[in-house]
Design an enzyme around this catalytic site. Structure first.
Site, short mmCIF file in Angstrom:
data_model
loop_
_atom_site.label_atom_id
_atom_site.label_comp_id
_atom_site.label_asym_id
_atom_site.label_seq_id
_atom_site.Cartn_x
_atom_site.Cartn_y
_atom_site.Cartn_z
N GLY A 92 0.81 -1.21 0.00
CA GLY A 92 0.00 0.00 0.00
C GLY A 92 0.85 1.26 0.00
N LYS B 32 -9.82 2.07 14.83
CA LYS B 32 -8.53 2.61 15.28
C LYS B 32 -8.56 2.87 16.79
CE LYS B 32 -6.13 2.56 11.48
NZ LYS B 32 -5.11 1.50 11.33
N LEU C 290 1.84 3.33 2.41
CA LEU C 290 2.92 3.40 3.40
C LEU C 290 3.90 2.23 3.24
CD1 LEU C 290 4.21 4.53 6.00
CD2 LEU C 290 2.54 3.21 7.30
N TYR D 54 -13.93 3.13 10.40
CA TYR D 54 -12.45 3.14 10.41
C TYR D 54 -11.94 3.72 11.74
CZ TYR D 54 -7.74 4.69 8.94
OH TYR D 54 -6.39 4.93 8.84
P1 NAD Z 1 -3.26 1.23 1.81
O1 NAD Z 1 -4.73 1.04 1.64
O2 NAD Z 1 -2.53 2.01 0.81
O3 NAD Z 1 -2.54 -0.19 1.94
C1 NAD Z 1 -3.09 -1.26 2.69
C2 NAD Z 1 -2.50 -2.55 2.16
O4 NAD Z 1 -3.07 -3.63 2.91
C3 NAD Z 1 -2.84 -2.80 0.68
O5 NAD Z 1 -1.68 -3.07 -0.06
C4 NAD Z 1 -3.77 -4.00 0.72
O6 NAD Z 1 -3.64 -4.88 -0.38
C5 NAD Z 1 -3.32 -4.68 2.01
N1 NAD Z 1 -4.37 -5.55 2.54
C6 NAD Z 1 -5.71 -5.38 2.54
N2 NAD Z 1 -6.33 -6.45 3.06
C7 NAD Z 1 -5.35 -7.30 3.44
C8 NAD Z 1 -5.36 -8.58 4.05
N3 NAD Z 1 -6.51 -9.19 4.37
N4 NAD Z 1 -4.19 -9.18 4.30
C9 NAD Z 1 -3.01 -8.59 3.95
N5 NAD Z 1 -2.94 -7.38 3.35
C10 NAD Z 1 -4.10 -6.75 3.10
O7 NAD Z 1 -3.05 1.83 3.27
P2 NAD Z 1 -1.82 2.71 3.79
O8 NAD Z 1 -2.14 4.12 3.47
O9 NAD Z 1 -0.55 2.14 3.35
O10 NAD Z 1 -2.01 2.56 5.36
C11 NAD Z 1 -1.24 1.65 6.11
C12 NAD Z 1 -1.68 1.76 7.55
O11 NAD Z 1 -1.48 3.11 8.00
C13 NAD Z 1 -3.17 1.45 7.81
O12 NAD Z 1 -3.31 0.80 9.04
C14 NAD Z 1 -3.79 2.81 7.88
O13 NAD Z 1 -4.95 2.81 8.67
C15 NAD Z 1 -2.69 3.61 8.53
N6 NAD Z 1 -2.82 5.05 8.23
C16 NAD Z 1 -2.61 5.51 6.98
C17 NAD Z 1 -2.78 6.87 6.71
C18 NAD Z 1 -2.59 7.43 5.35
O14 NAD Z 1 -2.82 8.63 5.14
N7 NAD Z 1 -2.16 6.66 4.37
C19 NAD Z 1 -3.13 7.73 7.75
C20 NAD Z 1 -3.38 7.20 9.01
C21 NAD Z 1 -3.18 5.86 9.26
N1 SER Z 2 -5.44 9.26 5.60
C1 SER Z 2 -6.32 8.40 6.33
C2 SER Z 2 -7.69 8.44 5.77
O1 SER Z 2 -8.02 9.46 5.22
C3 SER Z 2 -6.35 8.82 7.77
O2 SER Z 2 -6.24 7.69 8.54
O3 SER Z 2 -8.42 7.50 5.93
#
Ligand code: NAD
Ligand code: SER
Length: 323
Positions: free
Chosen positions: A13, A149, A15, A145
């Site tokens: 994903g 969290k 991150l 969501y």
């Molecule tokens: P993303 O949606 O880009 O990536 C999530 C990844 O998880 C994807 O590659 C998806 O294929 C994988 N996934 C989904 N279901 C799955 C499963 N059953 N088993 C294994 N993998 C699975 O999310 P991200 O932006 O990379 O976020 C990563 C983490 O950081 C999450 O917990 C998210 O809540 C947290 N987060 C992200 C943000 C942001 O702005 N990106 C902000 C706050 C928190």
């Molecule tokens: N960037 C994330 C969202 O918008 C915050 O966790 O869902």
């Protein structure tokens, strides 16, 4: 580094793609196992081990653990805010059951000595103070969501207190980077706007004017993640999730920063269901505990981030770089 072996769950994903690269730079390619439902088409994942893993499949998870024997797990798999609202039942299942599978594995196998699981500004709600949002205060998330969290934060603290699992966590603001695309959040516009600015010269924003939200540039997000994971255990005095801040801006402010580089750039507004989600979140976060406990300090402000994003995305589109 010592004998650490890392497993990243949900590594393809927004991150994970960047975290895999950073962790392989620190621990060596062979010691960082990337995993996801499917391997993404990105050269990052060719550099070291990759496992297809659905974290809801406990048997498969246990096979991956036996094969690689990780000491540290970064559990990133989740449905984000906007996607989760489309399927709230599944979002609860993925976000909570996935977390329990990881926490239970670490509870049972003490060689898993550290677990990272990110929380979010979505854990806050409409009764949380919007400005200088404190670490402790009213938490009444309105999205599924955010509910996962906040609940997850309570559980990681519970596993730390009750079973001694060394859990670490950050409440990320919206993450912004150029190496990977976001996966269905309410802050995603702040990535799309840069791509649109360079390709189309205009952007239609799904949030309205004046919607100020906390955001963080990816290099700072990676820095914070590694700092909190590498800090000595006695510095981690918060076992729910640390407030974390980088910058805060509204759509018109990010547009103005882009116009400094591309004066013709135009922004229009067409708020949709994500506006209501954004309205329930804080605008400016107080992250003084992270600063005090393990020395957190972000490096990028809006102007620095815009300069870097435009430079790198321009290179990708117009000078044959990879996306
Ligand atoms: P993303 O949606 O880009 O990536 C999530 C990844 O998880 C994807 O590659 C998806 O294929 C994988 N996934 C989904 N279901 C799955 C499963 N059953 N088993 C294994 N993998 C699975 O999310 P991200 O932006 O990379 O976020 C990563 C983490 O950081 C999450 O917990 C998210 O809540 C947290 N987060 C992200 C943000 C942001 O702005 N990106 C902000 C706050 C928190
Ligand atoms: N960037 C994330 C969202 O918008 C915050 O966790 O869902």
């Amino acid at each position: 580094m010592g004998t650490e072996k890392i497993l990243i769950i949900g590594s393809c994903g927004q991150l994970g793609t960047e975290l895999v690269e950073s962790l392989r730079g620190i621990y060596g390619d062979a010691n960082v196992v990337a995993s996801d439902l499917k391997k993404a088409d990105n050269p990052v994942f060719e550099g070291g081990p990759f496992e297809e893993l659905d974290i809801l499949d406990k048997k498969r998870f246990s096979e991956v653990l036996s094969k690689h024997k990780p000491t540290h797990i970064y559990h990133l798999a989740a449905l984000l805010s906007a996607t989760a609202e489309k399927n709230p039942e599944f979002a609860w299942k993925l976000n909570m059951d996935g977390l329990f599978h990881v926490l239970d594995a670490a509870k049972e196998d003490k060689s898993i000595s550290r677990v990272y699981w990110p929380s979010s500004i979505a854990a806050f709600g409409p009764n949380t103070p919007r400005f200088d949002t404190p670490q402790y205060g009213p938490m009444d998330p309105t999205t599924v969501y955010g509910i996962t969290k906040y609940t997850g934060e309570l559980y990681i603290q519970y596993y730390y207190n009750r079973y001694g699992v060394d859990t670490r966590s950050l409440r990320y603001p919206g993450l912004i980077g150029y190496k990977s695309l976001p996966g269905g959040g309410t802050t995603d516009y702040a990535v799309a706007i840069y791509h649109d600015a360079l390709r189309e010269g205009k952007h239609t924003c799904f949030l309205g004017e004046g919607t100020t939200l906390p955001m963080l540039y990816m290099p700072d997000a990676l820095k914070a993640t590694l700092e909190v994971m590498h800090a000595p255990a006695d510095q981690i005095k918060m076992r729910m999730s640390y407030n974390l801040a980088g910058m805060s801006f509204s759509p018109e402010e990010i547009a103005a920063s882009i116009q400094q580089h591309l004066p013709e750039f135009k922004i229009e507004y067409a708020p949709d269901y994500r506006q209501q989600i954004a309205n329930s979140w804080p605008a400016v976060i107080d992250d003084s505990l992270a600063r005090e406990h393990w020395g957190w300090k972000p490096e990028f402000n809006l102007e620095d981030m815009t300069t870097d994003m435009l430079l790198n995305i321009k290179q990708m589109y117009f000078q044959g770089g990879n996306n």
